[in-house]
Design a protein around this motif. Structure first.
Motif, PDB file in Angstrom:
ATOM      1  N   SER A   1       0.809  -1.215  -0.234  1.00  0.00           N
ATOM      2  CA  SER A   1      -0.057   0.018   0.008  1.00  0.00           C
ATOM      3  C   SER A   1       0.770   1.206  -0.008  1.00  0.00           C
ATOM      4  CB  SER A   1      -0.938   0.099   1.320  1.00  0.00           C
ATOM      5  OG  SER A   1      -0.038   0.307   2.445  1.00  0.00           O
ATOM      6  N   ARG A   2       0.374   2.346  -0.623  1.00  0.00           N
ATOM      7  CA  ARG A   2       1.013   3.873  -0.282  1.00  0.00           C
ATOM      8  C   ARG A   2       1.313   3.914   1.226  1.00  0.00           C
ATOM      9  NH1 ARG A   2       0.054   8.464   1.651  1.00  0.00           N
ATOM     10  NH2 ARG A   2      -2.028   7.555   2.490  1.00  0.00           N
ATOM     11  N   ARG A   3       0.641   3.818   2.067  1.00  0.00           N
ATOM     12  CA  ARG A   3       1.018   3.835   3.478  1.00  0.00           C
ATOM     13  C   ARG A   3       2.213   3.105   3.832  1.00  0.00           C
ATOM     14  NH1 ARG A   3      -4.088   3.893   7.277  1.00  0.00           N
ATOM     15  NH2 ARG A   3      -2.672   4.638   8.608  1.00  0.00           N
ATOM     16  N   THR A   4       2.391   1.866   3.417  1.00  0.00           N
ATOM     17  CA  THR A   4       3.396   1.351   3.782  1.00  0.00           C
ATOM     18  C   THR A   4       4.803   1.567   2.869  1.00  0.00           C
ATOM     19  OG1 THR A   4       1.949  -0.908   3.785  1.00  0.00           O
ATOM     20  CG2 THR A   4       4.427  -1.233   3.772  1.00  0.00           C
ATOM     21  N   VAL A   5       4.674   2.013   1.710  1.00  0.00           N
ATOM     22  CA  VAL A   5       5.832   2.763   1.027  1.00  0.00           C
ATOM     23  C   VAL A   5       6.250   4.014   1.963  1.00  0.00           C
ATOM     24  CG1 VAL A   5       6.384   3.922  -0.941  1.00  0.00           C
ATOM     25  CG2 VAL A   5       4.959   1.893  -1.370  1.00  0.00           C
ATOM     26  N   ALA A   6       5.158   4.914   2.367  1.00  0.00           N
ATOM     27  CA  ALA A   6       5.678   5.897   3.113  1.00  0.00           C
ATOM     28  C   ALA A   6       6.501   5.559   4.251  1.00  0.00           C
ATOM     29  CB  ALA A   6       4.569   6.750   3.318  1.00  0.00           C
ATOM     30  N   LYS A   7       5.878   4.617   5.218  1.00  0.00           N
ATOM     31  CA  LYS A   7       6.290   3.998   6.298  1.00  0.00           C
ATOM     32  C   LYS A   7       7.887   3.474   6.023  1.00  0.00           C
ATOM     33  CE  LYS A   7       6.097  -0.057   9.436  1.00  0.00           C
ATOM     34  NZ  LYS A   7       5.213  -0.961   9.687  1.00  0.00           N
ATOM     35  N   TYR A   8       8.112   2.571   5.088  1.00  0.00           N
ATOM     36  CA  TYR A   8       9.376   2.247   4.814  1.00  0.00           C
ATOM     37  C   TYR A   8      10.409   3.218   4.333  1.00  0.00           C
ATOM     38  CZ  TYR A   8       7.682  -2.588   4.865  1.00  0.00           C
ATOM     39  OH  TYR A   8       6.784  -3.875   5.381  1.00  0.00           O
ATOM     40  N   ARG A   9       9.911   4.145   3.517  1.00  0.00           N
ATOM     41  CA  ARG A   9      10.641   5.343   3.119  1.00  0.00           C
ATOM     42  C   ARG A   9      11.181   6.175   4.119  1.00  0.00           C
ATOM     43  NH1 ARG A   9       9.101  10.005   2.747  1.00  0.00           N
ATOM     44  NH2 ARG A   9       6.782   9.774   2.522  1.00  0.00           N
ATOM     45  N   GLY A  10      10.140   6.344   5.142  1.00  0.00           N
ATOM     46  CA  GLY A  10      10.489   7.118   6.543  1.00  0.00           C
ATOM     47  C   GLY A  10      11.544   6.438   7.397  1.00  0.00           C
ATOM     48  N   GLN A  11      11.464   4.889   7.351  1.00  0.00           N
ATOM     49  CA  GLN A  11      12.439   4.371   8.036  1.00  0.00           C
ATOM     50  C   GLN A  11      13.961   4.398   7.675  1.00  0.00           C
ATOM     51  OE1 GLN A  11      10.421   0.137   8.106  1.00  0.00           O
ATOM     52  NE2 GLN A  11       9.230   0.949   9.977  1.00  0.00           N
ATOM     53  N   MET A  12      13.939   4.457   6.258  1.00  0.00           N
ATOM     54  CA  MET A  12      15.139   4.494   5.449  1.00  0.00           C
ATOM     55  C   MET A  12      15.900   5.922   5.566  1.00  0.00           C
ATOM     56  SD  MET A  12      14.871   1.980   2.206  1.00  0.00           S
ATOM     57  CE  MET A  12      13.301   2.509   1.625  1.00  0.00           C
ATOM     58  N   GLY A  13      14.846   7.257   6.046  1.00  0.00           N
ATOM     59  CA  GLY A  13      15.383   8.397   6.186  1.00  0.00           C
ATOM     60  C   GLY A  13      15.469   9.092   4.772  1.00  0.00           C
ATOM     61  N   ILE A  14      14.572   8.817   3.694  1.00  0.00           N
ATOM     62  CA  ILE A  14      14.438   9.494   2.503  1.00  0.00           C
ATOM     63  C   ILE A  14      13.140  10.193   2.525  1.00  0.00           C
ATOM     64  CG2 ILE A  14      13.882   8.708   0.124  1.00  0.00           C
ATOM     65  CD1 ILE A  14      14.951   6.217   0.493  1.00  0.00           C
ATOM     66  N   LEU A  15      13.207  11.595   2.066  1.00  0.00           N
ATOM     67  CA  LEU A  15      12.281  12.294   2.111  1.00  0.00           C
ATOM     68  C   LEU A  15      11.181  12.179   1.202  1.00  0.00           C
ATOM     69  CD1 LEU A  15      14.907  15.729   1.919  1.00  0.00           C
ATOM     70  CD2 LEU A  15      13.792  14.524   4.082  1.00  0.00           C
ATOM     71  N   GLU A  16      10.111  12.850   1.391  1.00  0.00           N
ATOM     72  CA  GLU A  16       8.727  12.571   0.490  1.00  0.00           C
ATOM     73  C   GLU A  16       9.247  13.125  -0.836  1.00  0.00           C
ATOM     74  OE1 GLU A  16       5.774  16.170   1.680  1.00  0.00           O
ATOM     75  OE2 GLU A  16       5.666  14.397   3.253  1.00  0.00           O
ATOM     76  N   SER A  17       8.227  13.005  -1.999  1.00  0.00           N
ATOM     77  CA  SER A  17       8.596  13.330  -3.325  1.00  0.00           C
ATOM     78  C   SER A  17       8.509  14.887  -3.501  1.00  0.00           C
ATOM     79  CB  SER A  17       7.435  13.011  -4.140  1.00  0.00           C
ATOM     80  OG  SER A  17       6.155  13.203  -3.619  1.00  0.00           O
ATOM     81  N   ARG A  18       7.852  15.586  -2.522  1.00  0.00           N
ATOM     82  CA  ARG A  18       7.707  16.961  -2.628  1.00  0.00           C
ATOM     83  C   ARG A  18       9.168  17.642  -2.247  1.00  0.00           C
ATOM     84  NH1 ARG A  18       6.801  20.652   1.056  1.00  0.00           N
ATOM     85  NH2 ARG A  18       5.988  19.156   2.462  1.00  0.00           N
ATOM     86  N   GLN A  19       9.399  17.203  -1.064  1.00  0.00           N
ATOM     87  CA  GLN A  19      10.771  17.608  -0.613  1.00  0.00           C
ATOM     88  C   GLN A  19      11.985  17.332  -1.532  1.00  0.00           C
ATOM     89  OE1 GLN A  19      10.250  15.822   3.154  1.00  0.00           O
ATOM     90  NE2 GLN A  19      10.076  17.836   4.252  1.00  0.00           N
ATOM     91  N   ARG A  20      11.940  15.930  -2.054  1.00  0.00           N
ATOM     92  CA  ARG A  20      12.982  15.580  -2.944  1.00  0.00           C
ATOM     93  C   ARG A  20      13.172  16.415  -4.256  1.00  0.00           C
ATOM     94  NH1 ARG A  20      10.874  10.376  -2.118  1.00  0.00           N
ATOM     95  NH2 ARG A  20      10.220  10.004  -4.283  1.00  0.00           N
ATOM     96  N   GLY A  21      11.760  16.711  -4.644  1.00  0.00           N
ATOM     97  CA  GLY A  21      11.684  17.613  -5.877  1.00  0.00           C
ATOM     98  C   GLY A  21      12.117  18.895  -5.626  1.00  0.00           C
ATOM     99  N   TYR A  22      12.014  19.626  -4.233  1.00  0.00           N
ATOM    100  CA  TYR A  22      12.618  20.982  -4.132  1.00  0.00           C
ATOM    101  C   TYR A  22      13.807  20.764  -4.127  1.00  0.00           C
ATOM    102  CZ  TYR A  22      13.418  25.120  -1.409  1.00  0.00           C
ATOM    103  OH  TYR A  22      13.913  26.343  -1.132  1.00  0.00           O
ATOM    104  N   LEU A  23      14.626  19.801  -3.511  1.00  0.00           N
ATOM    105  CA  LEU A  23      16.118  19.870  -3.346  1.00  0.00           C
ATOM    106  C   LEU A  23      16.804  19.491  -4.560  1.00  0.00           C
ATOM    107  CD1 LEU A  23      16.511  17.720  -0.124  1.00  0.00           C
ATOM    108  CD2 LEU A  23      16.759  20.016  -0.317  1.00  0.00           C
ATOM    109  N   GLY A  24      16.097  18.947  -5.666  1.00  0.00           N
ATOM    110  CA  GLY A  24      16.551  18.516  -6.965  1.00  0.00           C
ATOM    111  C   GLY A  24      16.466  19.788  -7.836  1.00  0.00           C
ATOM    112  N   ARG A  25      15.971  21.052  -7.457  1.00  0.00           N
ATOM    113  CA  ARG A  25      15.933  22.022  -8.646  1.00  0.00           C
ATOM    114  C   ARG A  25      17.144  22.689  -8.607  1.00  0.00           C
ATOM    115  NH1 ARG A  25      10.218  24.735  -6.085  1.00  0.00           N
ATOM    116  NH2 ARG A  25       8.913  22.845  -6.778  1.00  0.00           N
TER     117      ARG A  25
END
Length: 444
Positions: free
Chosen positions: A420-444
């Motif tokens: 599920s999307r929520r599980t993806v968000a959970k695993y992403r957070g556990q790995m210390g990876i930012l959400e898509s909006r923040q990743r996009g901002y840092l990539g500009r």
């Protein structure tokens, strides 16, 4: 009136020995070493081939120095300045002053008292001792001796315990007092017999204070756990070192497993006291030795059982996760119940045995991290593997259009993993990876 009923029910009540055995199983190697040292110090029936008290005495001796006068210390600082430029300081003067005086409220003292306490902190030697007489400081600072004594009285009550003591004996006595120790013999050893202690003359202390050798050994253990250098407590930074409990090698197509416990020393039964037990006619003495021998046998049996249990569990884990350790595949789903069944033991035993234990093969692995659950339809894919897939997808994404959690969940579904999307968000957070909006901002 209700009739009396006789109910039969089966209960399992763990004895104190069973509980102790389970506790020993949970020990890491460092914890087991501390436990065995304490048992050795308290039980004359246990003998260590490495002579633990000699090791502790050696450690104490390296930290023990007598106090010197204010003039001698000042002169030595000047002479050794060039030779000690590359030494690592235990604590800088500003840091030491901040930590010590930070425990006080300056508003409760006069300006003169506060300045004197700042001065006294600067007079501490590298171990945190204050080896000078108040009159020396009074003359150097040109203040009344009473004023120096009052400030010292305040400072000696601060943390760490033993700071501002005149010497090692005073430092250790203060620590014993704060621990609530009331054993007069122990205080006498610290105050009067430090030289004998450091020279290993246990028999002299035993005869002088009319103590058994076992009791003196117990006191040595207590003293060795005290802090002989208070300043080190002020600046010491916590550095975590992982000591593996299990060492593994892949040799000729098979796993070679051994416990990392050779450094603990080798304990055996003391034959001298066993003969004394067999020959003595005193009932109470024989009973005392029998109880101690029974305790020694119980402890050694528990340690051996721990060794066998850990080795068995490690072998089951290594065989199940062989591809992972040899670099041929990811971790497979593995539960404690499965390991318990394969090892022929209860699942609670597995849980206790792997607690805080590390296994070393090429890298150090926390045993609990090797237990994984299946994720989604592909049963062979573990949670660890799912996280790796998510991390890989994010690493390959466009910085201008980063993947949302929902999009990652869809892509994982296309790879046969229902998540599920929520599980993806959970695993992403556990790995210390930012959400898509923040990743996009840092990539500009």
């Amino acid at each position: 009136m209700p009739e009396n009923e006789l109910l039969l029910e089966q209960r399992q009540v763990l004895s104190s020995r069973q509980l102790q055995s389970l506790e020993i199983l949970t020990f890491t190697n460092q914890e087991l070493n501390t436990f065995l040292i304490n048992e050795y110090l308290e039980n004359p029936m246990l003998e260590d081939l490495e002579e633990r008290e000699e090791e502790m005495l050696k450690n104490l001796e390296q930290l023990y120095e007598r106090g010197i006068t204010y003039k001698e210390q000042f002169t030595r600082w000047g002479e050794e300045e060039d030779n000690r430029r590359e030494d690592i300081r235990a604590a800088g003067p500003d840091e030491l002053e901040e930590v010590i005086l930070g425990q006080l409220d300056s508003r409760e003292y006069t300006l003169g008292q506060w300045k004197m306490m700042e001065y006294l902190v600067k007079c501490l030697d590298e171990k945190g001792f204050f080896p000078y007489e108040p009159e020396e400081i009074a003359r150097a600072a040109r203040v009344p001796e009473d004023a120096v004594c009052q400030c010292l009285s305040v400072l000696r009550k601060l943390e760490p315990a033993g700071i501002f003591a005149k010497d090692i004996s005073g430092c250790l006595k203060e620590q014993l007092k704060r621990q609530g120790c009331e054993e007069e013999a122990l205080f006498r050893i610290v105050e009067e017999y430090m030289d004998e202690l450091l020279e290993g003359h246990i028999s002299v202390i035993s005869r002088s204070l009319k103590l058994s050798t076992a009791k003196v050994k117990e006191y040595i253990g207590i003293i060795s756990r005290l802090n002989p250098r208070p300043v080190m407590s002020v600046s010491e930074k916590a550095v975590a070192y992982v000591v593996p409990d299990i060492l593994v090698r892949w040799e000729k197509g098979a796993w070679e497993i051994r416990l990392n416990d050779k450094w603990m020393g080798e304990y055996r039964f003391n034959q001298y006291y066993i003969r004394m037990m067999e020959e003595t006619r005193e009932r109470e003495l024989r009973q005392y030795f029998q109880e101690k021998l029974e305790r020694a046998r119980f402890v050694t049996d528990c340690v051996e059982l721990r060794r066998k249990t850990l080795t068995t569990i490690a072998r089951v884990i290594l065989e199940h996760q062989q591809d992972y350790f040899l670099g041929d595949g990811p971790l497979k789903p593995m539960s404690m119940e499965m390991v318990a069944e394969l090892a022929g033991i209860h699942v609670s035993t597995v849980s206790r045995a792997v607690k805080d234990k590390y296994l070393q093969y090429q890298h150090v692995h926390l045993l609990r991290d090797l237990f994984t659950s299946a994720a989604g339809a592909r049963e062979e894919m573990s949670v660890v593997s799912v996280k790796k897939e998510i991390k890989k997808l994010i690493a390959e994404e466009s910085t201008e259009n980063p993947l949302s959690d929902a999009r990652i969940a869809q892509m994982m579904k296309g790879r046969g993993v229902e998540i599920s999307r929520r599980t993806v968000a959970k695993y992403r957070g556990q790995m210390g990876i930012l959400e898509s909006r923040q990743r996009g901002y840092l990539g500009r």
